[in-house]
Design a protein around this motif. Sequence first.
Motif, short mmCIF file in Angstrom:
data_model
loop_
_atom_site.label_atom_id
_atom_site.label_comp_id
_atom_site.label_asym_id
_atom_site.label_seq_id
_atom_site.Cartn_x
_atom_site.Cartn_y
_atom_site.Cartn_z
N UNK A 171 0.88 -1.17 0.00
CA UNK A 171 0.00 0.00 0.00
C UNK A 171 0.92 1.22 0.00
N UNK A 172 1.20 1.75 -1.18
CA UNK A 172 2.19 2.82 -1.32
C UNK A 172 1.70 4.13 -0.70
N UNK A 173 0.38 4.36 -0.69
CA UNK A 173 -0.13 5.56 -0.05
C UNK A 173 0.11 5.50 1.46
N UNK A 174 -0.18 4.36 2.06
CA UNK A 174 0.08 4.20 3.49
C UNK A 174 1.55 4.42 3.81
N UNK A 175 2.42 3.84 3.00
CA UNK A 175 3.86 3.98 3.24
C UNK A 175 4.31 5.43 3.07
N UNK A 176 3.74 6.14 2.09
CA UNK A 176 4.11 7.53 1.88
C UNK A 176 3.69 8.39 3.07
N UNK A 177 2.51 8.12 3.62
CA UNK A 177 2.04 8.87 4.79
C UNK A 177 2.94 8.60 5.99
N UNK A 178 3.28 7.33 6.21
CA UNK A 178 4.14 6.98 7.34
C UNK A 178 5.51 7.63 7.20
N UNK A 179 6.03 7.66 5.97
CA UNK A 179 7.34 8.27 5.73
C UNK A 179 7.30 9.78 5.98
N UNK A 190 5.22 11.38 7.94
CA UNK A 190 5.06 11.62 9.38
C UNK A 190 6.39 11.44 10.11
N UNK A 191 7.15 10.42 9.70
CA UNK A 191 8.45 10.19 10.33
C UNK A 191 9.41 11.35 10.04
N UNK A 192 9.40 11.83 8.81
CA UNK A 192 10.29 12.93 8.43
C UNK A 192 9.92 14.20 9.18
N UNK A 193 8.61 14.41 9.40
CA UNK A 193 8.16 15.60 10.14
C UNK A 193 8.65 15.57 11.58
N UNK A 248 11.52 14.17 12.36
CA UNK A 248 12.97 14.04 12.29
C UNK A 248 13.44 12.61 12.48
N UNK A 249 12.56 11.64 12.18
CA UNK A 249 12.89 10.22 12.34
C UNK A 249 13.12 9.56 10.99
N UNK A 250 13.74 8.39 11.03
CA UNK A 250 13.93 7.62 9.80
C UNK A 250 12.60 6.99 9.38
N UNK A 251 12.39 6.80 8.07
CA UNK A 251 11.17 6.14 7.60
C UNK A 251 11.08 4.73 8.19
N UNK A 252 9.89 4.22 8.41
CA UNK A 252 9.73 2.89 8.99
C UNK A 252 10.31 1.80 8.09
N UNK A 253 10.94 0.83 8.71
CA UNK A 253 11.50 -0.31 7.97
C UNK A 253 10.85 -1.59 8.49
N UNK A 254 9.53 -1.60 8.44
CA UNK A 254 8.74 -2.72 8.94
C UNK A 254 7.68 -3.09 7.91
#
Length: 214
Positions: free
Chosen positions: A161-169, A171-174, A176-182
Amino acid sequence: MDALHALNGQLDFIRSFYLTAESPFKVLLRKHNIPYHETCDGESPDDFDKWAAARKGLEVLGQCSLSLVHKALFGYLRAFVSDKISPADVPKQKGSPFLKYEGLLLERTTFRWEDSPVTRDRIEQINLCRDDFMHYLGIDGSQPIKSKLHFDKHPLSRFDDHLERAIETAMAQAKGEDPPNTPGSLTVDRHGLISAITGVRQFCVFVEAQKPQR
């Protein structure tokens, strides 16, 4: 039995089935789609619930349709092995059918992945995605989560689900965290399904041209 002809008939049916069945859900999604600002007050309006139900219907339709593509693929491979190699060599139920048929094709025919018009990854992801649909233990939600086996082999899957992954990424960048790797959610939309149907069709045409060898 002309297994390739039967396969093509099944794939044509699955495509037609999906395109026909998706229409009511698409109508409901358009009808009950509401502007974002109308959902920001913490309420869950009826329209949103109806939109979510239609979205769930589309997700389940995609899962069922991809599972039918998986069934058609392995039905063809079973017929090919029985006819071109030996009925006694048709793999039994236990274990991964993908790995078993792959081994038979490589060991007992002229089949080689490097000559195939469809990559191994594309075929394996259909198999892994279907397995995730069938064996997902969760009961809350319409989108199964990618299994660890699937994630380890294909961190970036065609059915993510690329939309879900884009949202998670984002949010993580906002934060200052690394994108999820799960592992994330899986989804099968019209494009993903038709791409899978096309890939299976091309793959089986290639398999049909292979010759047995001892």
